[in-house]
Design a protein around this motif. Structure first.
Motif, PDB file in Angstrom:
ATOM      1  N   ASP A 131      -6.516   7.962  16.927  1.00  0.00           N
ATOM      2  CA  ASP A 131      -6.713   9.224  16.213  1.00  0.00           C
ATOM      3  C   ASP A 131      -6.519   9.017  14.709  1.00  0.00           C
ATOM      4  N   VAL A 132      -7.341   9.710  13.909  1.00  0.00           N
ATOM      5  CA  VAL A 132      -7.280   9.529  12.453  1.00  0.00           C
ATOM      6  C   VAL A 132      -5.891   9.850  11.916  1.00  0.00           C
ATOM      7  N   PHE A 133      -5.275  10.879  12.456  1.00  0.00           N
ATOM      8  CA  PHE A 133      -3.948  11.286  11.975  1.00  0.00           C
ATOM      9  C   PHE A 133      -2.921  10.170  12.157  1.00  0.00           C
ATOM     10  N   PHE A 134      -2.885   9.594  13.361  1.00  0.00           N
ATOM     11  CA  PHE A 134      -1.913   8.537  13.623  1.00  0.00           C
ATOM     12  C   PHE A 134      -2.322   7.224  12.965  1.00  0.00           C
ATOM     13  N   LEU A 135      -3.621   6.994  12.791  1.00  0.00           N
ATOM     14  CA  LEU A 135      -4.059   5.803  12.068  1.00  0.00           C
ATOM     15  C   LEU A 135      -3.596   5.847  10.617  1.00  0.00           C
ATOM     16  N   GLU A 136      -3.722   7.010   9.987  1.00  0.00           N
ATOM     17  CA  GLU A 136      -3.265   7.137   8.601  1.00  0.00           C
ATOM     18  C   GLU A 136      -1.758   6.921   8.499  1.00  0.00           C
ATOM     19  N   LEU A 137      -1.012   7.457   9.472  1.00  0.00           N
ATOM     20  CA  LEU A 137       0.431   7.214   9.484  1.00  0.00           C
ATOM     21  C   LEU A 137       0.733   5.724   9.626  1.00  0.00           C
ATOM     22  N   TRP A 138      -0.023   5.050  10.488  1.00  0.00           N
ATOM     23  CA  TRP A 138       0.206   3.620  10.729  1.00  0.00           C
ATOM     24  C   TRP A 138      -0.092   2.812   9.471  1.00  0.00           C
ATOM     25  N   TYR A 139      -1.213   3.093   8.807  1.00  0.00           N
ATOM     26  CA  TYR A 139      -1.552   2.346   7.594  1.00  0.00           C
ATOM     27  C   TYR A 139      -0.559   2.622   6.467  1.00  0.00           C
ATOM     28  N   GLU A 140      -0.121   3.877   6.362  1.00  0.00           N
ATOM     29  CA  GLU A 140       0.877   4.211   5.348  1.00  0.00           C
ATOM     30  C   GLU A 140       2.195   3.490   5.630  1.00  0.00           C
ATOM     31  N   LEU A 141       2.562   3.414   6.901  1.00  0.00           N
ATOM     32  CA  LEU A 141       3.786   2.707   7.273  1.00  0.00           C
ATOM     33  C   LEU A 141       3.682   1.227   6.925  1.00  0.00           C
ATOM     34  N   GLN A 142       2.547   0.610   7.234  1.00  0.00           N
ATOM     35  CA  GLN A 142       2.369  -0.805   6.901  1.00  0.00           C
ATOM     36  C   GLN A 142       2.438  -1.029   5.393  1.00  0.00           C
ATOM     37  N   ASP A 143       1.810  -0.130   4.651  1.00  0.00           N
ATOM     38  CA  ASP A 143       1.818  -0.274   3.194  1.00  0.00           C
ATOM     39  C   ASP A 143       3.243  -0.161   2.647  1.00  0.00           C
ATOM     40  N   ARG A 144       3.999   0.776   3.175  1.00  0.00           N
ATOM     41  CA  ARG A 144       5.380   0.944   2.695  1.00  0.00           C
ATOM     42  C   ARG A 144       6.247  -0.255   3.071  1.00  0.00           C
ATOM     43  N   VAL A 145       6.038  -0.780   4.258  1.00  0.00           N
ATOM     44  CA  VAL A 145       6.801  -1.958   4.656  1.00  0.00           C
ATOM     45  C   VAL A 145       6.503  -3.121   3.722  1.00  0.00           C
ATOM     46  N   THR A 146       5.228  -3.278   3.361  1.00  0.00           N
ATOM     47  CA  THR A 146       4.851  -4.364   2.453  1.00  0.00           C
ATOM     48  C   THR A 146       5.491  -4.175   1.086  1.00  0.00           C
ATOM     49  N   ARG A 147       5.471  -2.942   0.574  1.00  0.00           N
ATOM     50  CA  ARG A 147       6.005  -2.687  -0.762  1.00  0.00           C
ATOM     51  C   ARG A 147       7.523  -2.768  -0.811  1.00  0.00           C
ATOM     52  N   HIS A 148       8.196  -2.469   0.313  1.00  0.00           N
ATOM     53  CA  HIS A 148       9.657  -2.461   0.318  1.00  0.00           C
ATOM     54  C   HIS A 148      10.251  -3.691   1.007  1.00  0.00           C
ATOM     55  N   SER A 149       9.412  -4.666   1.331  1.00  0.00           N
ATOM     56  CA  SER A 149       9.902  -5.815   2.090  1.00  0.00           C
ATOM     57  C   SER A 149      10.932  -6.621   1.322  1.00  0.00           C
TER      58      SER A 149
ATOM     59  N   THR B 233      12.726  -5.298  -1.388  1.00  0.00           N
ATOM     60  CA  THR B 233      13.701  -4.443  -2.069  1.00  0.00           C
ATOM     61  C   THR B 233      14.849  -4.024  -1.171  1.00  0.00           C
ATOM     62  N   GLY B 234      14.618  -4.017   0.137  1.00  0.00           N
ATOM     63  CA  GLY B 234      15.660  -3.578   1.060  1.00  0.00           C
ATOM     64  C   GLY B 234      15.823  -2.075   1.126  1.00  0.00           C
ATOM     65  N   LYS B 235      14.937  -1.322   0.462  1.00  0.00           N
ATOM     66  CA  LYS B 235      15.033   0.134   0.459  1.00  0.00           C
ATOM     67  C   LYS B 235      14.507   0.695   1.782  1.00  0.00           C
ATOM     68  N   PRO B 236      15.004   1.892   2.195  1.00  0.00           N
ATOM     69  CA  PRO B 236      14.453   2.521   3.403  1.00  0.00           C
ATOM     70  C   PRO B 236      12.963   2.800   3.246  1.00  0.00           C
ATOM     71  N   VAL B 237      12.247   2.681   4.364  1.00  0.00           N
ATOM     72  CA  VAL B 237      10.789   2.858   4.320  1.00  0.00           C
ATOM     73  C   VAL B 237      10.417   4.334   4.334  1.00  0.00           C
ATOM     74  N   ALA B 238      11.143   5.103   5.128  1.00  0.00           N
ATOM     75  CA  ALA B 238      10.852   6.535   5.253  1.00  0.00           C
ATOM     76  C   ALA B 238      12.174   7.286   5.354  1.00  0.00           C
ATOM     77  N   GLY B 239      12.505   8.055   4.317  1.00  0.00           N
ATOM     78  CA  GLY B 239      13.773   8.769   4.316  1.00  0.00           C
ATOM     79  C   GLY B 239      14.932   7.793   4.340  1.00  0.00           C
ATOM     80  N   VAL B 240      15.765   7.914   5.367  1.00  0.00           N
ATOM     81  CA  VAL B 240      16.903   6.990   5.511  1.00  0.00           C
ATOM     82  C   VAL B 240      16.646   5.934   6.571  1.00  0.00           C
ATOM     83  N   MET B 241      15.445   5.919   7.155  1.00  0.00           N
ATOM     84  CA  MET B 241      15.141   4.987   8.238  1.00  0.00           C
ATOM     85  C   MET B 241      14.722   3.637   7.674  1.00  0.00           C
ATOM     86  N   SER B 242      15.312   2.573   8.213  1.00  0.00           N
ATOM     87  CA  SER B 242      14.982   1.221   7.785  1.00  0.00           C
ATOM     88  C   SER B 242      13.816   0.686   8.605  1.00  0.00           C
ATOM     89  N   VAL B 243      13.331  -0.486   8.220  1.00  0.00           N
ATOM     90  CA  VAL B 243      12.203  -1.101   8.926  1.00  0.00           C
ATOM     91  C   VAL B 243      12.580  -1.411  10.368  1.00  0.00           C
TER      92      VAL B 243
END
Length: 746
Positions: free
Chosen positions: A468-486, A488-498
């Motif tokens: 589904d497009v909705f969950f695909l966008e969430l998945w790609y956004e999650l991958q992008d955030r993981v790459t950018r924060h890999s 830095t050690g910062k949480p990826v979403a809110g207080v949740m870690s990788v």
């Protein structure tokens, strides 16, 4: 000539002459050289005279300047003495230092007097503007607002100038602010009251538009309130941009119009009214706010550029983020979803298989599985409009995946309970207890198919959601955030870690890096959950296969005890073949018909055939090892066994819905079929026969010829098997089969 020169000059002269006169031609041009030297000497004398003139002029100018400076110094001294004399007379002082101090004190008093006069004039202006606003507030609102705007301008000017003068006028600022606040309260109360009267006449909030005169009056007072608020809007907007661009003041007309709506909301949802029900979500409000925000963006293009930092983020953001209500809303929604889930589980018909809820060719889940899926899809629609990635991921993990896990745990517990009841100890306990559930036959299969069907249904739904497009966008956004924060050690979403997110969604999240993503790594948000359901599905399918296979093998025990295979004879001649199955096989055929017919209505084609394959292979192994290899067979006995196996294949094909003419089961147990074909060779073969295995026509060898060539050597045996179209038996297996014929053994 050189006697009057110094040694150095004489040396230089000799070098010059030696350099210029080196040949006879140079000596002849001596006159030219002397003329050149004379010209140079004249030029140098002229330059010397000019330098002397310049020095004389500079010396004269320097003397004149020194004289002028001396005269100015004398004049300054006279002027200073005169000033000191006058200062002593004015201040009546005996010393100049004391006179200067008294003079500076007088100047300071004059400056304070000037400032005081300015304060008085400013206070007079403020008092005049204050009285003017009060006087014109009711009779001429627009004129009153102009005076009020001037007063606010004075206040803002004084307030902004405090930093430059280092807070030198705190009392004046306090007075101006006090007057301004008092006046603001008076004007605010007057104009708000006027607008409220108009709203009362309009019966706000109303469903139908009021009359045009009321609309005009409403617009007039809205304009006045906005004009009254304009100084505050300008000042507050500047401060908001300096601090937090998302904090903007509320427009006064909207504040007045929102009051009755706020009262209604509190009346319905903040007391003991029937509308304040905790078993209903306060989510409708959030959902309506999201719809409102989307309507503003899509239909009205507001804000015009949402990407700007200063753009308004919507009412949903105001409540969930600014007012920090997201956690409470999420908890309410989670409690409500879990309550609905529990209602689904507690429903009396929840465990029933739903034969109409999916496509006719699909595996049938339980009604509970269908309802759980509907619940989860409704939750998706609830948070789909959210703009925050972190909030979407929290909904996914805290509610949807949590419900998936709860239902998986329930299915897994059901499977473990079935295994416990079907174990040896479980059967003993069940046999000695009353009220135990029936796990025999189709009833036991139904329990397993509930688990299998529900697991397969939700596993496929998770796969569909992953696309589904909705969950695909969430998945790609999650991958992008993981790459950018890999790094830095910062949480990826809110207080949740990788690692926390990976444990609930997909393990590939924790393994992702930039290179890994560029290589096209695949994954989905439901990988871990889908894997758990997949494992449960495969395990339950394996138990279905082993359960039916075990039941079939148990039903074949009377058939195993048949010992008349070698003595069976046809009532007429050798060419006759039996047309009915053995009586001891009837129980097995009935069992296969009942179990596989149930599976045919419950399972899709693929799992149904996998189960049938397993059962047929189990039957093949049982008959091969326990019957074919343990008994001797006459020609008619071999034919009877072939007829029995053919009836088993026909029964399985009919039960699982194999099309007419398709020998599905026979091909599955091809080894047993080939062995029975070899076992049933006739002593006196016909000249040609189109029977045999596969689609090829083979020459029907006689028993003795086949026996002779099979036992001759391996090469001869392979030739016989190829001629008979048998490719599933080895030479040793073929010899073992043929040895089961009584004629060969004797």
């Amino acid at each position: 000539m050189t006697e009057h020169l110094s040694a150095e000059d004489a040396t230089r002269l000799v070098d010059f002459v030696n350099d210029k006169i080196q040949s006879l031609e140079d000596l002849l041009s001596l006159d030219t050289l002397l003329n050149s030297l004379q010209e140079q000497q004249d030029l140098q004398r002229q330059q010397l005279r000019e330098a002397e003139e310049i020095l004389k002029s500079a010396t004269k100018a320097s003397n004149e300047h020194a004289e002028a400076v001396r005269k100015e110094a004398e004049a300054f001294s006279k002027h200073q003495a005169d000033i000191d004399r006058r200062l002593l007379i004015v201040t009546q002082s005996e010393h100049s230092d004391e006179a200067v101090r008294k003079f500076e004190d007088s100047i300071a008093r004059l400056q304070r007097l000037d400032v005081s006069q300015g304060y008085l004039e400013l206070l007079n202006s403020i008092d005049h503007l204050n009285k003017d606003v009060i006087k014109k507030m009711k009779t001429s609102p627009h004129d009153a607002l102009r005076s009020y705007a001037q007063l606010r301008s004075i206040e803002i000017s004084i307030s902004s100038g405090q930093e430059r003068v280092e807070g030198a006028t705190p009392h004046l600022l306090d007075y101006v602010k006090g007057v301004s606040e008092t006046l603001r309260g008076l004007v605010y109360g007057e104009y708000i009251g006027k607008l409220q009267n108009v709203l009362d006449k309009m019966k706000w909030p109303m469903k139908e538009l009021p009359s045009e005169p009321l609309i005009d009056e409403w617009m007039r007072w809205c304009d006045l309130l906005l004009e009254f608020q304009e100084p505050d809007l300008i000042n507050d907007t500047v401060e908001a941009h300096l601090k937090d661009c998302s904090v903007l003041p509320i427009l006064l007309p909207l504040e007045v119009m929102a009051q009755p709506l706020e009262l209604r909301f509190k009346y319905h949802f903040s007391g003991d009214r029937p509308t304040n029900r905790l078993d209903k979500a306060f989510s409708h409000l959030i959902h309506e706010l999201m719809n409102f925000d989307n309507e503003l963006k899509l239909s009205w293009s507001y804000p015009s550029n949402p990407a700007q930092e200063s753009a308004w983020k919507g009412l949903t953001w105001e409540i969930l983020v600014k007012e920090n209500w997201f956690s409470e809303w999420l908890q309410v929604e989670k409690n409500f979803a879990l309550a609905r889930y529990q209602n689904i589980i507690d429903a009396e018909d929840g465990g029933e298989i739903d034969y109409d809820g999916v496509a006719p060719t699909a595996t049938k889940p339980t009604k509970a599985a269908l309802r759980v899926n509907d619940l989860l899809e409704n939750i998706t629609e609830l948070y789909r409009p959210l703009s925050s990635f972190s909030q979407k991921l929290r909904f996914l993990i805290d509610i949807q995946i949590t419900i998936f896990d709860l239902f998986h745990e329930r299915l897994h517990s059901g499977l473990e309970a079935y295994l416990a009841m079907t174990s040896a100890i479980g059967r003993t306990v069940q046999g000695s207890s009353t009220g135990q559930p029936n796990i025999e036959g189709v009833s036991g299969l139904e329990r397993l198919c509930r688990i299998f069907g529900s697991a397969e249904y939700l596993e496929k739904k998770m796969q569909d959601w992953g696309d589904d497009v909705f969950f695909l966008e969430l998945w790609y956004e999650l991958q992008d955030r993981v790459t950018r924060h890999s790094h830095t050690g910062k949480p990826v979403a809110g207080v949740m870690s990788v690692s926390e997110i990976a444990a609930r969604t997909s393990s590939s999240v924790a393994n992702n890096n930039k290179d890994h993503l560029e290589d096209g790594a695949e994954g989905a948000l439901f990988d871990e959950t889908a894997a758990a359901y997949r494992q449960l599905r495969m395990r339950s399918e394996s138990i279905i296969q082993s359960t039916i296979a075990s039941s079939v093998q148990t039903s074949l025990r009377p058939y195993y005890q048949v010992s008349t295979w070698a003595s069976l004879r046809s009532s007429s001649d050798e060419s006759d073949s039996p047309t009915t199955p053995s009586l001891d096989l009837v129980q097995t055929l009935r069992l296969l018909t009942a179990d596989l017919s149930f599976l045919s209505r419950t399972l899709a084609v693929a799992p149904r055939r996998r189960v049938a394959n397993h059962i047929l292979l189990a039957i093949q192994t049982y008959i091969w090892d326990s019957i074919l290899m343990r008994h001797s067979f006459s020609t008619f006995g071999a034919a009877q066994l072939s007829t029995d196996v053919a009836n088993i294949c026909d029964t399985v094909d009919a039960a699982i819905g194999v099309k007419a003419g398709e020998t599905y089961s026979a091909r599955t147990i091809q080894k047993l079929q080939d062995g029975l074909f070899l076992l049933g060779l006739k002593i006196k073969p016909e000249n040609a026969d189109s029977s045999g295995t596969g689609d090829n026509t083979v020459r029907n060898l006689g028993l003795w010829e086949a026996e002779k060539r099979l036992f001759a050597n391996n090469e001869s045996a392979r030739s016989v098997l190829a001629e008979l179209g048998i490719n599933t038996l080895t030479e040793a297996e073929a010899r073992s089969v043929l040895e089961r014929r009584v004629e060969v053994r004797s």
